[in-house]
Design a protein around this motif. Structure first.
Motif, short mmCIF file in Angstrom:
data_model
loop_
_atom_site.label_atom_id
_atom_site.label_comp_id
_atom_site.label_asym_id
_atom_site.label_seq_id
_atom_site.Cartn_x
_atom_site.Cartn_y
_atom_site.Cartn_z
N LEU A 70 153.38 108.46 -53.26
CA LEU A 70 153.45 109.66 -52.42
C LEU A 70 152.11 110.38 -52.34
O LEU A 70 151.70 110.82 -51.26
N ILE A 71 151.41 110.52 -53.46
CA ILE A 71 150.12 111.21 -53.41
C ILE A 71 149.09 110.35 -52.68
O ILE A 71 148.22 110.87 -51.99
N LEU A 72 149.23 109.04 -52.77
CA LEU A 72 148.34 108.16 -52.00
C LEU A 72 148.58 108.35 -50.50
O LEU A 72 147.63 108.44 -49.71
N ARG A 73 149.85 108.41 -50.10
CA ARG A 73 150.17 108.63 -48.68
C ARG A 73 149.61 109.97 -48.19
O ARG A 73 149.11 110.10 -47.08
N LYS A 74 149.71 110.98 -49.05
CA LYS A 74 149.17 112.30 -48.68
C LYS A 74 147.65 112.22 -48.52
O LYS A 74 147.08 112.79 -47.57
N ALA A 75 147.00 111.50 -49.43
CA ALA A 75 145.54 111.40 -49.39
C ALA A 75 145.07 110.70 -48.11
O ALA A 75 144.15 111.18 -47.43
N THR A 76 145.70 109.58 -47.77
CA THR A 76 145.26 108.85 -46.57
C THR A 76 145.58 109.64 -45.31
O THR A 76 144.81 109.63 -44.35
N TRP A 77 146.71 110.33 -45.31
CA TRP A 77 147.08 111.15 -44.16
C TRP A 77 146.05 112.26 -43.95
O TRP A 77 145.61 112.51 -42.82
N ARG A 78 145.63 112.90 -45.02
CA ARG A 78 144.64 113.98 -44.91
C ARG A 78 143.31 113.42 -44.40
O ARG A 78 142.67 114.01 -43.53
N TYR A 79 142.90 112.27 -44.93
CA TYR A 79 141.62 111.70 -44.50
C TYR A 79 141.66 111.34 -43.02
O TYR A 79 140.74 111.67 -42.26
N ASP A 80 142.72 110.67 -42.61
CA ASP A 80 142.82 110.23 -41.21
C ASP A 80 142.99 111.40 -40.24
O ASP A 80 142.74 111.26 -39.05
N ASN A 81 143.39 112.55 -40.77
CA ASN A 81 143.54 113.73 -39.93
C ASN A 81 142.35 114.70 -40.09
O ASN A 81 142.43 115.86 -39.68
N GLY A 82 141.27 114.20 -40.69
CA GLY A 82 140.04 114.97 -40.77
C GLY A 82 140.07 116.15 -41.73
O GLY A 82 139.29 117.09 -41.60
N LYS A 83 140.98 116.10 -42.70
CA LYS A 83 141.09 117.18 -43.68
C LYS A 83 140.39 116.78 -44.99
O LYS A 83 140.23 115.60 -45.27
N SER A 84 140.01 117.78 -45.77
CA SER A 84 139.43 117.49 -47.08
C SER A 84 140.47 116.75 -47.93
O SER A 84 141.67 117.04 -47.87
#
Length: 396
Positions: free
Chosen positions: A309-323
């Protein structure tokens, strides 16, 4: 409500993402545990696997379309990496393609148009093997302390130095090489004065020596000795002195990829343990009936699911241009621990047979262990979270 929830974060994979997962899993089924056991035992690069992945177009997953790739994000790259590892190929499989999947990101973002056109299409087709030359014996994780030096000489640089733990150097034509162009004691900010190159591993000036190691032996780890290597200015990535900053662009995605590989390895180890626990009968009952077997495996399932789950959150944030520094580091930390613990418990579930090579879990165990060390140790991740996220005083 967190900003992620407010933005409508969705845990369902898209149809295209699901297709990546199933397609890669299907391709990897052609390379079974026995294939990987033999490659590991014989210290032989998995050429057939690498070529199959390349032929499927998977190596260009994140390379922009104008250079022959698919232009997809880190989410898709981690799905690919997880399935490759989960197939039973583990780190031998993942490391053979890891650098091609996202390692060229500093070149994509900061390289000249000429350098990109010259190299990226060949990476996407699998024709060009590249290794990553950062770590040095005297510097370790203290990257600004590297001593490999590039001296400007007309339209070339002359490089001398030594690198260590360079994966795939034996198989590689080029190296993404971090050097100093100003010495450590000459710069005001310690990360200044470092320059990145993508250049040929000219064997006349580069001596490559494999390191004998505990596991993941299908892909070499090497010491690299560089003696008067001449690098044309055209092979420099971006500006002189900015190399460390360029590398930072790739660090969070690298942590996510490693996390995905550790997750996949933990999943396959757990699968094998569950299968054995159902089949193995002792004292007239399958050992999986015993809570001493069942509870650790159930606990590993919970820990792998939470880490995912935290991996999914991390990749989602990166792909959406978030820190995503906090999430990327946490994902690497938790996936590495969950993956190794699952592999350790899989070995324990198999008892004495777990220590043999026959059931393959000993190989998973050896490969999962390195994830807690490389490419950054668990302790350094806690340093990051302690100082950057919690705001505690920097401890080193």
């Amino acid at each position: 409500m967190s900003d992620d929830t407010a933005a409508g974060m969705n845990f369902e994979l898209s149809e295209d993402q699901e297709l990546i997962r199933t397609s890669v899993a299907e391709l990897c089924r052609k390379f079974d545990d026995h294939y990987w056991m033999e490659k590991d035992r014989d210290h032989e690069f998995p050429t057939e696997f690498y070529q199959a992945i390349a032929s499927g177009g998977w190596l260009g997953l994140t390379i922009p379309e104008e250079y022959g790739g698919h232009g997809l994000g880190i989410t898709e790259a981690t799905l690919l990496a997880e399935e490759v590892s989960r197939s039973g190929g583990g780190m031998n499989a993942a490391s053979s393609i890891h650098m091609s999947i996202f390692g060229m990101h500093p070149v994509v973002v900061h390289g000249s148009e000429e350098l990109k056109k010259r190299t990226l299409p060949r990476v996407a087709t699998g024709d060009l093997h590249v290794c990553f030359g950062v770590t040095e014996p005297g510097a370790g994780l203290d990257t600004p302390r590297i001593q490999t030096f590039a001296r400007r000489d007309g339209d070339h640089y002359v490089v001398n130095g030594r690198k260590v733990w360079i994966s795939k150097a034996m198989e590689s034509e080029k190296i993404l090489l971090l050097t100093r162009t100003q010495r450590y004691d000459e710069v005001t900010k310690k990360t200044d004065g470092m320059t990145l190159f993508l250049t040929d591993l000219d064997r006349a000036h580069v001596d490559i020596r494999p390191i004998a190691k505990m596991g993941r032996n299908a892909v070499t780890s090497n010491e690299v000795f560089i003696d008067d290597l001449r690098i044309p200015v055209e092979d420099r990535v971006g500006e002189e002195g900015q190399g460390f900053r360029y590398l930072l662009d790739g660090l969070n995605p690298e942590r996510m990829l490693i996390a995905a590989e550790a997750l996949g390895l933990g999943r396959v180890a757990l699968d094998r343990a569950v299968r054995y626990a159902k089949e193995r009968v002792v004292f007239d009952r399958p050992i999986g009936m015993n809570q001493a077997i069942q509870f650790p495996l159930a606990d590993s399932l919970a820990r792998l699911d939470a880490a995912e789950l935290i991996l999914r959150k991390a990749t989602w944030r990166y792909d959406n241009g978030k820190s995503c520094g906090r999430e990327a580091n946490t994902a690497k930390y938790l996936c590495a621990d969950a993956g190794f613990t699952a592999a350790d418990r899989a070995l324990q579930t198999h008892g004495g047979m777990g220590y043999s090579e026959e059931y393959h879990v000993s190989r998973y165990f050896r490969e999962a262990r390195v994830m807690r060390i490389a490419p950054v140790s668990q302790e350094m991740i806690l340093n990051y979270l302690g100082s950057h996220t919690l705001g505690l005083p920097r401890s080193y």
